[in-house]
Structure formats: C-alpha cells, structure tokens
Design a protein around this motif. Structure first.
Motif, PDB file in Angstrom:
ATOM      1  N   ASN A 121       0.839  -1.186   0.000  1.00  0.00           N
ATOM      2  CA  ASN A 121       0.000   0.000   0.000  1.00  0.00           C
ATOM      3  C   ASN A 121       0.882   1.246   0.000  1.00  0.00           C
ATOM      4  N   THR A 122       0.932   1.949  -1.117  1.00  0.00           N
ATOM      5  CA  THR A 122       1.812   3.107  -1.249  1.00  0.00           C
ATOM      6  C   THR A 122       1.238   4.363  -0.593  1.00  0.00           C
ATOM      7  N   ILE A 123      -0.045   4.310  -0.167  1.00  0.00           N
ATOM      8  CA  ILE A 123      -0.646   5.412   0.600  1.00  0.00           C
ATOM      9  C   ILE A 123      -1.102   4.819   1.933  1.00  0.00           C
ATOM     10  N   PRO A 124      -0.162   4.547   2.837  1.00  0.00           N
ATOM     11  CA  PRO A 124      -0.498   3.805   4.055  1.00  0.00           C
ATOM     12  C   PRO A 124      -1.359   4.580   5.043  1.00  0.00           C
ATOM     13  N   ASN A 125      -1.471   5.901   4.880  1.00  0.00           N
ATOM     14  CA  ASN A 125      -2.285   6.707   5.791  1.00  0.00           C
ATOM     15  C   ASN A 125      -3.140   7.677   4.986  1.00  0.00           C
ATOM     16  N   ALA A 126      -4.465   7.558   5.108  1.00  0.00           N
ATOM     17  CA  ALA A 126      -5.384   8.388   4.325  1.00  0.00           C
ATOM     18  C   ALA A 126      -5.186   9.870   4.575  1.00  0.00           C
ATOM     19  N   SER A 127      -4.766  10.238   5.778  1.00  0.00           N
ATOM     20  CA  SER A 127      -4.609  11.649   6.129  1.00  0.00           C
ATOM     21  C   SER A 127      -3.558  12.353   5.279  1.00  0.00           C
ATOM     22  N   ALA A 128      -2.724  11.592   4.583  1.00  0.00           N
ATOM     23  CA  ALA A 128      -1.662  12.166   3.754  1.00  0.00           C
ATOM     24  C   ALA A 128      -2.089  12.382   2.312  1.00  0.00           C
ATOM     25  N   LEU A 167       4.350  16.277   5.362  1.00  0.00           N
ATOM     26  CA  LEU A 167       3.397  17.310   5.765  1.00  0.00           C
ATOM     27  C   LEU A 167       2.305  16.741   6.665  1.00  0.00           C
ATOM     28  N   ASN A 168       2.300  15.438   6.840  1.00  0.00           N
ATOM     29  CA  ASN A 168       1.272  14.737   7.614  1.00  0.00           C
ATOM     30  C   ASN A 168       1.905  14.070   8.833  1.00  0.00           C
ATOM     31  N   PHE A 169       1.140  14.016   9.918  1.00  0.00           N
ATOM     32  CA  PHE A 169       1.592  13.350  11.138  1.00  0.00           C
ATOM     33  C   PHE A 169       0.646  12.194  11.427  1.00  0.00           C
ATOM     34  N   TRP A 170       1.163  10.990  11.270  1.00  0.00           N
ATOM     35  CA  TRP A 170       0.378   9.763  11.377  1.00  0.00           C
ATOM     36  C   TRP A 170       0.615   9.160  12.760  1.00  0.00           C
ATOM     37  N   ARG A 171      -0.458   9.020  13.525  1.00  0.00           N
ATOM     38  CA  ARG A 171      -0.340   8.523  14.889  1.00  0.00           C
ATOM     39  C   ARG A 171      -0.794   7.064  14.969  1.00  0.00           C
ATOM     40  N   LEU A 172       0.118   6.183  15.331  1.00  0.00           N
ATOM     41  CA  LEU A 172      -0.232   4.780  15.557  1.00  0.00           C
ATOM     42  C   LEU A 172      -0.649   4.636  17.017  1.00  0.00           C
ATOM     43  N   SER A 173      -1.873   5.052  17.306  1.00  0.00           N
ATOM     44  CA  SER A 173      -2.355   5.014  18.684  1.00  0.00           C
ATOM     45  C   SER A 173      -2.888   3.635  19.033  1.00  0.00           C
ATOM     46  N   GLN A 174      -3.160   3.421  20.298  1.00  0.00           N
ATOM     47  CA  GLN A 174      -3.667   2.132  20.753  1.00  0.00           C
ATOM     48  C   GLN A 174      -5.067   1.853  20.214  1.00  0.00           C
ATOM     49  N   GLN A 175      -5.806   2.920  19.823  1.00  0.00           N
ATOM     50  CA  GLN A 175      -7.165   2.711  19.334  1.00  0.00           C
ATOM     51  C   GLN A 175      -7.220   2.352  17.860  1.00  0.00           C
ATOM     52  N   THR A 176      -6.138   2.598  17.125  1.00  0.00           N
ATOM     53  CA  THR A 176      -6.195   2.389  15.685  1.00  0.00           C
ATOM     54  C   THR A 176      -6.396   0.919  15.349  1.00  0.00           C
ATOM     55  N   THR A 177      -7.052   0.647  14.210  1.00  0.00           N
ATOM     56  CA  THR A 177      -7.333  -0.733  13.827  1.00  0.00           C
ATOM     57  C   THR A 177      -6.059  -1.536  13.659  1.00  0.00           C
ATOM     58  N   ARG A 178      -4.963  -0.881  13.279  1.00  0.00           N
ATOM     59  CA  ARG A 178      -3.722  -1.606  13.064  1.00  0.00           C
ATOM     60  C   ARG A 178      -3.136  -2.152  14.369  1.00  0.00           C
ATOM     61  N   LYS A 179      -3.588  -1.615  15.509  1.00  0.00           N
ATOM     62  CA  LYS A 179      -3.027  -2.025  16.783  1.00  0.00           C
ATOM     63  C   LYS A 179      -3.819  -3.144  17.452  1.00  0.00           C
ATOM     64  N   ARG A 180      -4.891  -3.589  16.829  1.00  0.00           N
ATOM     65  CA  ARG A 180      -5.650  -4.684  17.423  1.00  0.00           C
ATOM     66  C   ARG A 180      -4.788  -5.931  17.492  1.00  0.00           C
ATOM     67  N   GLU A 181      -4.842  -6.602  18.625  1.00  0.00           N
ATOM     68  CA  GLU A 181      -3.972  -7.743  18.849  1.00  0.00           C
ATOM     69  C   GLU A 181      -4.784  -9.014  19.042  1.00  0.00           C
ATOM     70  N   GLY A 182      -4.085 -10.133  19.023  1.00  0.00           N
ATOM     71  CA  GLY A 182      -4.727 -11.425  19.183  1.00  0.00           C
ATOM     72  C   GLY A 182      -4.737 -12.181  17.870  1.00  0.00           C
ATOM     73  N   ASP A 183      -4.808 -13.525  17.963  1.00  0.00           N
ATOM     74  CA  ASP A 183      -4.740 -14.367  16.772  1.00  0.00           C
ATOM     75  C   ASP A 183      -5.832 -14.054  15.763  1.00  0.00           C
TER      76      ASP A 183
END
Length: 323
Positions: free
Chosen positions: A170-177, A219-235
């Motif tokens: 994915n060459t646009i990994p963050n929509a905010s950019a 120009l964009n600041f991408w925050r990998l917060s604990q709430q983001t979908t990418r941070k969901r954990e577990g099998d």
C-alpha cells in the motif's frame, strides 16, 4: 437578487471514534490551513469517551457544513464512515483527515495545486508517531521495498504506479496524507466490510482511473495510537488482517488480469505474517487463496524464512562483536 453560494474546492471529512485526546490537535490543524477554500464534515461513529463534547464545541465553526453522530453502536468498519462523508461532500476534492492524526498548516496549499483534469490523487510522506511522543525514524513503509523511489517528488501514471509498486504494498499507508478527486471514489461491499486493508484496494481503484502526484515531503503526522485498527492484537485480528491483505492483492491484480500475479507480490505480507511462526512449522501452514501450488508456496516460505533467520543471526553476531 439571491446570492448563490459556490461549492468549496475541498471537502475535509473527519471520521472519529473515541479519539478525544487527539481531536483538538486534529481539528486545529484543519481549521488553520493556509489554503482556505474548504468545508469540513464531522462524523462520529458512536464514541463512548468525551469526543462529542469536543466536536460540538467546533460544530459552529463557519467551515463546518455537517456534524453527523451515529445513533448506532460503533461498527468498527472505518470505510463506511469514509463513504458517508464523501456522499455528504460538496467539494471537488476530498481529504479524509483521520481524527487521531494532524497536519502541517500548508498541507492543502502544497497538494491541491497538483490536482487537475489529468491528476486525481496527490499525497505526501508522513511523520509517524507511536501515540503522542515517540516518532518512528523514517517510517514510510513502502521504502522497505523500494527505498530510492520515494526520495523525490514525481507524477505517476496511475496504472503504472499500481503495476510497479501498489500491487505489492500500500503506497498510501495513511489516508490523512492524501487528497483525491471525489468523482473517482468507488466503494464496493468488499471494501465496506473490511477492518484493516480496504484503503489499499480503495486507492488502487482510484489510481486505475487517473494520474497521481507524490510529494516527497512530510506534511502529515500519522499517529499509531492504541485505538487504531492496526493495533488490534490477538490471533483472530492477526489472521483477519492477513486475510484482508491477500484479498486486496488478488483484487488489485484483477484490474490487469491474473497473468500479472507473481509469488513475489506477496513477499512482504508473508514475511510479516510468518515472522511469528517457527521455521519448522512453515511447511504445515495453510496456503491462502493465491494462484500458486501448495508446494511452491511452502518452499517459498521456507526458503525466505531461512534467509531471514540467518540475517538475524548475522546481525546479532555483528552486534555482539562490537561490544
């Protein structure tokens, strides 16, 4: 004489769910943009924190045209919110400004001029943060596969960008950019039902219709917060993310015909997914739905993982010898 209000050039869609700690910074970075021809659409998808209190305090801003609060429990499906915001938008261009990110004040000023009749997407690099404090050094992850390609600003033919790079990662990994032309947006049930990877396929369907401008400036600041979908954990979520990514790769290749697909297109995805699996268990892993045989798939995984294993060993030996 009745004054006819002209439509804004850009519609800024801000979808929110439980991002109260970050909202003020996000909203201020939008309202303070040096480029002024925009409207704002505020969306909340069933937040349970004090997000609504913050959003309401901004809802009377003259730039805010819609403030929509979901009456249902949070769905966890972010791309339905994207679709809702785009449907409400009056602007020619869309900026999905995720509610936990923020931007430089000249973000729109530097990207919008590159959009036009033949260029429907413009995006830039991002600073990437873990929550609020720790910035990941040079984390624009397409550089992991193609480090030199993303050093210079350039225009791409959209289909060539898909073939060379976006079909692999994915060459646009963050929509905010990214800012894109509204009439190019195409959603389907496949994207709307995804939790993680729908943006990858969404961008591909846009790129397939237009040219793309890439600005090699953060120009964009991408925050990998604990709430983001990418941070969901577990099998379950690890497998869900992997399955969605494979679906995206397959569907992106369908834009060109299956003859384009190569096993290497899945390389980074496999290595990321199987980095947690011991090498001796790889031959027993189930093959995902890709157009190669079980034997090819398992040998590829085994050989690639063996190489990665020895790389790690050599790195550790090198670090040990430095001490």
């Amino acid at each position: 004489m009745v004054k006819i209000e002209s439509s804004p050039k850009v519609s800024v869609v801000i979808p929110n769910y439980n991002h109260a700690p970050y909202l003020e910074k996000r909203l201020d970075s939008v309202f303070n943009q040096t480029y002024r021809d925009f409207e704002v659409i505020l969306l909340d998808d069933g937040s349970t924190d004090n997000s609504l209190e913050i959003l309401k305090s901004y809802s009377d801003h003259p730039k805010v045209k819609h403030f929509v609060v979901s009456e249902e429990k949070n769905s966890g499906l972010p791309f339905k919110q994207w679709q809702k915001g785009i449907q409400l938008a009056k602007g020619e261009y869309i900026w999905i400004a995720e509610s936990d990110d923020w931007a430089e004040v000249d973000f729109l000023e530097k990207l919008v001029p590159h959009l036009g009749e033949h260029t429907g997407i413009a995006f830039c690099k991002s600073h990437t943060f873990i929550d609020s404090t720790k910035e990941l050094s040079s984390y624009y992850f397409p550089e992991d596969l193609y480090p030199k390609r993303w050093n210079e600003s350039t225009y791409f033919n959209g289909r060539e960008l898909i073939k060379q790079y976006h079909s692999n990662i994915n060459t646009i990994p963050n929509a905010s950019a990214c800012v894109f032309q509204k009439n190019l947006a195409k959603f389907g049930d496949d994207i709307l039902s995804m939790f993680f990877s729908g943006d990858w396929l969404f961008w591909a369907r846009l790129m397939n219709q237009t040219n793309v401008y890439f600005l090699a400036e953060k120009l964009n600041f991408w925050r990998l917060s604990q709430q983001t979908t990418r941070k969901r954990e577990g099998d379950y979520w690890v497998n869900k993310r992997f399955e969605e990514s494979v679906v995206c790769i397959n569907k992106i290749h369908e834009l060109f015909g299956s003859g384009m697909i190569k096993l290497q297109n899945y390389n980074w995805l496999f290595m990321n997914y199987y980095s947690q699996v011991p090498i001796w268990l790889l031959p027993f892993q189930k093959k995902p739905e890709i157009p190669v045989s079980n034997f090819q798939f398992k040998m590829y995984l085994f050989n690639s993982s063996l190489i990665q294993f020895f790389k790690k060993v050599l790195i550790r030996i090198g670090l040990k010898n430095r001490r």
